[in-house]
Scaffold this motif. Sequence first.
Motif, PDB file in Angstrom:
ATOM      1  N   SER A   2      62.597  51.360  14.466  1.00 55.72           N
ATOM      2  CA  SER A   2      62.629  50.470  13.299  1.00 55.72           C
ATOM      3  C   SER A   2      61.227  50.182  12.790  1.00 55.72           C
ATOM      4  CB  SER A   2      63.318  49.155  13.669  1.00 55.72           C
ATOM      5  OG  SER A   2      64.661  49.373  14.058  1.00 55.72           O
ATOM      6  N   ILE A   3      60.259  50.117  13.692  1.00 56.53           N
ATOM      7  CA  ILE A   3      58.881  49.853  13.270  1.00 56.53           C
ATOM      8  C   ILE A   3      58.299  51.084  12.582  1.00 56.53           C
ATOM      9  CG2 ILE A   3      56.611  49.082  14.035  1.00 56.53           C
ATOM     10  CD1 ILE A   3      57.985  47.802  16.469  1.00 56.53           C
ATOM     11  N   VAL A   4      58.663  52.274  13.083  1.00 52.52           N
ATOM     12  CA  VAL A   4      58.240  53.502  12.399  1.00 52.52           C
ATOM     13  C   VAL A   4      58.786  53.508  10.969  1.00 52.52           C
ATOM     14  CG1 VAL A   4      58.434  56.011  12.367  1.00 52.52           C
ATOM     15  CG2 VAL A   4      58.062  54.834  14.538  1.00 52.52           C
ATOM     16  N   GLU A   5      60.045  53.114  10.797  1.00 53.10           N
ATOM     17  CA  GLU A   5      60.639  53.072   9.460  1.00 53.10           C
ATOM     18  C   GLU A   5      59.930  52.052   8.574  1.00 53.10           C
ATOM     19  OE1 GLU A   5      64.729  52.236  10.167  1.00 53.10           O
ATOM     20  OE2 GLU A   5      65.174  54.236  10.967  1.00 53.10           O
ATOM     21  N   LEU A   6      59.552  50.919   9.157  1.00 51.82           N
ATOM     22  CA  LEU A   6      58.829  49.905   8.401  1.00 51.82           C
ATOM     23  C   LEU A   6      57.479  50.445   7.926  1.00 51.82           C
ATOM     24  CD1 LEU A   6      58.496  46.979   7.388  1.00 51.82           C
ATOM     25  CD2 LEU A   6      57.684  46.367   9.678  1.00 51.82           C
ATOM     26  N   LEU A   7      56.751  51.109   8.808  1.00 49.82           N
ATOM     27  CA  LEU A   7      55.467  51.700   8.416  1.00 49.82           C
ATOM     28  C   LEU A   7      55.655  52.766   7.338  1.00 49.82           C
ATOM     29  CD1 LEU A   7      53.572  52.064  11.815  1.00 49.82           C
ATOM     30  CD2 LEU A   7      52.691  50.939   9.755  1.00 49.82           C
ATOM     31  N   THR A   8      56.710  53.551   7.459  1.00 44.84           N
ATOM     32  CA  THR A   8      56.985  54.585   6.463  1.00 44.84           C
ATOM     33  C   THR A   8      57.226  53.958   5.101  1.00 44.84           C
ATOM     34  OG1 THR A   8      58.008  55.944   8.188  1.00 44.84           O
ATOM     35  CG2 THR A   8      58.453  56.556   5.908  1.00 44.84           C
ATOM     36  N   SER A   9      57.945  52.848   5.091  1.00 50.65           N
ATOM     37  CA  SER A   9      58.213  52.162   3.836  1.00 50.65           C
ATOM     38  C   SER A   9      56.949  51.554   3.244  1.00 50.65           C
ATOM     39  CB  SER A   9      59.275  51.073   4.048  1.00 50.65           C
ATOM     40  OG  SER A   9      59.567  50.391   2.853  1.00 50.65           O
ATOM     41  N   ILE A  10      56.133  50.945   4.092  1.00 47.12           N
ATOM     42  CA  ILE A  10      54.897  50.305   3.607  1.00 47.12           C
ATOM     43  C   ILE A  10      53.930  51.332   3.036  1.00 47.12           C
ATOM     44  CG2 ILE A  10      52.808  49.080   4.360  1.00 47.12           C
ATOM     45  CD1 ILE A  10      54.590  47.538   6.353  1.00 47.12           C
ATOM     46  N   GLY A  11      53.783  52.459   3.704  1.00 46.86           N
ATOM     47  CA  GLY A  11      52.786  53.434   3.266  1.00 46.86           C
ATOM     48  C   GLY A  11      53.313  54.532   2.375  1.00 46.86           C
ATOM     49  N   GLY A  12      54.621  54.544   2.117  1.00 41.93           N
ATOM     50  CA  GLY A  12      55.209  55.699   1.447  1.00 41.93           C
ATOM     51  C   GLY A  12      55.489  55.550  -0.023  1.00 41.93           C
TER      52      GLY A  12
END
Length: 710
Positions: free
Chosen positions: A80-90
Motif C-alpha cells: 500500500s505504501i508503494v502504491e501511495l508513492l506511485t500516486s504521489i510521484g506519478g
Amino acid sequence: MFSGIDEVDWASMEHAYGPADDVPGLLRGLASADPAEREGALDGMYGAVHHQGDVYACTLACIPFLFELVVDPAVQDRGSIVELLTSIGGIDLDEDDEDEIDEEEIEGAANYAMAAAAVTAGAGVFFALLADDDQGVRVSAPLALATLHGHPARVLAVLRERLAVEPDEEVRLALVEAAGRVALRHRPLTDQIADWLSRLAVEARPPGLRLAALAQLARCAPQALPGDVVRVVAGLLRQLRSEPAAADPGPRPAEALGEPEPAAVEERAAPVTLVGQLRSLSAEESAGRAAPWTADLLRTLHVGLDDRVAERTALLTDQLCSPDRWQRIDAVRMSSGLIRAWRGSYGELVRLVGEQLGADEPRLAEAASHVLEELFGLAAPAADALAARVAADPGAWVKEWASGPPGLGSAVKALSRLGDPRVVPALAAALERPEVPHDVGFAIGYLGAAARPLAGALRRRLAEVGLDEGAYDRASPLLAGLTALRAGEAAPEVLRVLRGAPEYRGEWLRTAALRALGAFGPAAHCAVPELRALIRRPGTAAATEAAEALWAVDGDAGAVLPVLIEGLQADHAHERRSAASALGRLGAQAAVTAPRLRALLRHEELWLRVDAAIALWEVSGRAEESVPVLLAAWETNRHVRVRVAECLARMGAAGAGSDAARVLHAELASVRRHNAMDGGYGSHDTYEDEKLLALCRRALMGNSGKGPTT
C-alpha cells in the motif's frame, strides 16, 4: 527509522484539512503492528496529505520517510505504501496541461514536479522489491517502476526476467500491466513491447496471462491484436471458468447455532475508514470467484478496443451466455459502459441483459435492471423480461432509503421509460403509499395516454397535500404527473397549491403549478384571474412563468406581450431565456419583439443566444439570421445540440449541401455519443443522444410540415 522526522517543521505546513502537525503520527502509524492503526494512517495519508491527488509541502516532506518504510521488511502492508508513492510521484504534466495552468496553480504544479523528481530519484529501490517475500509488495512494485523509473528499457528487461520466475499469478499479471504502462509512456519501445505481448498471448501460457497480454495490447498497440480477438478471448474465458473457484470457508460453529462469537462480530463490523471500505468492497466482490481479476482485464481490453463497437458487442454477448454468473455480472456492467458511450446495434445484447432479470443471483438481476433503466427506448428488446420482473416482485416497486424520499425501483422505471402500459399497476400502487415516490411523475410522463387512469389518484393526493414547509417535496411528483397527462380537471387542486405555496421552496412550487396550468391549456380557465394578478410584476421570473401559462390558457397576446418584453431585460440570463422561449411560443403574434431578440444573438451567454435565435425564427418565420447562430453554438457546446437539432427539424433548413446538412451528417457519422464523458456520466445521457440522432434524421428528411409556432 524516521531519523530527523522531529526536526521537520510540520506545524508550518498545511494539508487538505489544516496544519500538518499530525503527519508524523500518520507516518508512524503506517509502521504500526496494529492493522487498524495502519489502515487509519493510510486513510489519513490519502484523505489529507495526498487529498484527491494533491501534493502539498508536507506531502513532499513525507517522501523520504515513505521510502524508509517500503524497504523495511519488518513493516507490514508495504504494498500500500508503494502504491501511495506511485500516486504521489506519478502525476505527469504534459505541455498542454502546462499551457492551461493559471497563476494560482503554479505552486501546485511546482509541487507535482518536485514530487515526481523526488520519487523518481529513489525509484531504484523498487527493483529489489520485485522479488520481495511479501506478495502485496511484488504486486505493487512493477507499476511503480513502470510509472516512475527514468530508464524504461532497463525496467522492461527486468519485468521480462521476473515474469519467467514469478510463481504468483496476480504478480505475473501486474508485470504484464507494467509493460503496457511502459509502452504508453515511452512510445519508442511500443513495437518491442507489442511483439513480446503478442508472443505471450499465443504461447502455451495460462489463460489469465494470455488475457492480460491481450488487454495490454489493446491499450498500447490495438493494431497488433489478432483478427479473431473475440474468438480468442471467448475461448480464454471458457478456460478460466473451468478453473476451481476460491473455497468458501463456510460458517463457524457458533454462527451455525445462530450465536456469533464476539470475534466474528468484530470481523464483520463495517470498516470505519474509506480505505477499509474499499478493501471490504473489493473482498466482497472477489469472494467465490475463480479469477477475480478477470473483470479488470476485460475492462482494460474494452478501453483499448475503443470504437470497435461490433467486436466489443460480440464479446459481451458471448459473456452474457456464460454459465458463470460472475462473467455475466461483469458483462452486464460493461454493457452499460459500452452503450452509454458508443452508438451501435444493441438489440441482441439488450435482450440478453434482459434475460438476467430472472437470474437467481440477486446482484445479477439488480445490475441488469439498473442497466435497462438507463436505456429508455433502447431497452425495448427486454420489455417482456422487465414486465415479468415487475409483475413477479411487487416488493421492489418502490425503494426506501435511509435518508431522502422513496423512489421507484429500477425495473419499474425502465418499463415506464419504454411507455409500456404493463407498469401502470405498479405506479397506481405507488400513488397509494403514505409518501409518494419522488420520481413517479416523471415515470408517468413517458406513458402518455396509457397513464390516463392515474389522473384521479394524482388529483386526490394533490388535494391532500398540506401547504406547509414540506409541500414542495410532496406536491412536485404529483404536479409532474398531472402536467404530463394534461389533466385539466385537476386545475382547482393545482390552483389551491399556487395560491397557498409556503415561503420555504415556494418559488419552486409555484413554478411547478404554473407549468401544470399551462399544460392544461383552456381547461384551466378557472385560473385566469390568478394568472392575471401574477403578471402585474413584470421583470420577475414569476411574472414570466405566469404570462407563459396565461397565453396557453387564455391566448391573450396583448396581456402577456408587455410582461415577456420586460422579461427580456431581466438581470439574470436564465430569466431572459425563459422570456425568449415564451415569446417564441406566441409565434407571429410576437413579431414586434424581433429587434429585441435579434440584439440577443450577440449576448455572451451561449444558451441565451440559442434561445433567442430559435425565438427569432418562431416570431419572424425567417431562418437566415438564426441558423448561423445555432450552428456556431453546436460547434461550441455539444450539450446544446439536442435543442438546436429540434429547431432545425422544425425549420426544414437542412437542405442538400447546406451548412446545417453538413453538420447533421457529421453527427450521424460519429460512432461516439455526443455527450459521452470520460470518468463520468448522467442517467439520461443515452436517452439524450438517441433523441439527437432521431432529430438529425428528421431534419435531413426535409421540412416536417411544422412552421414557426403560432
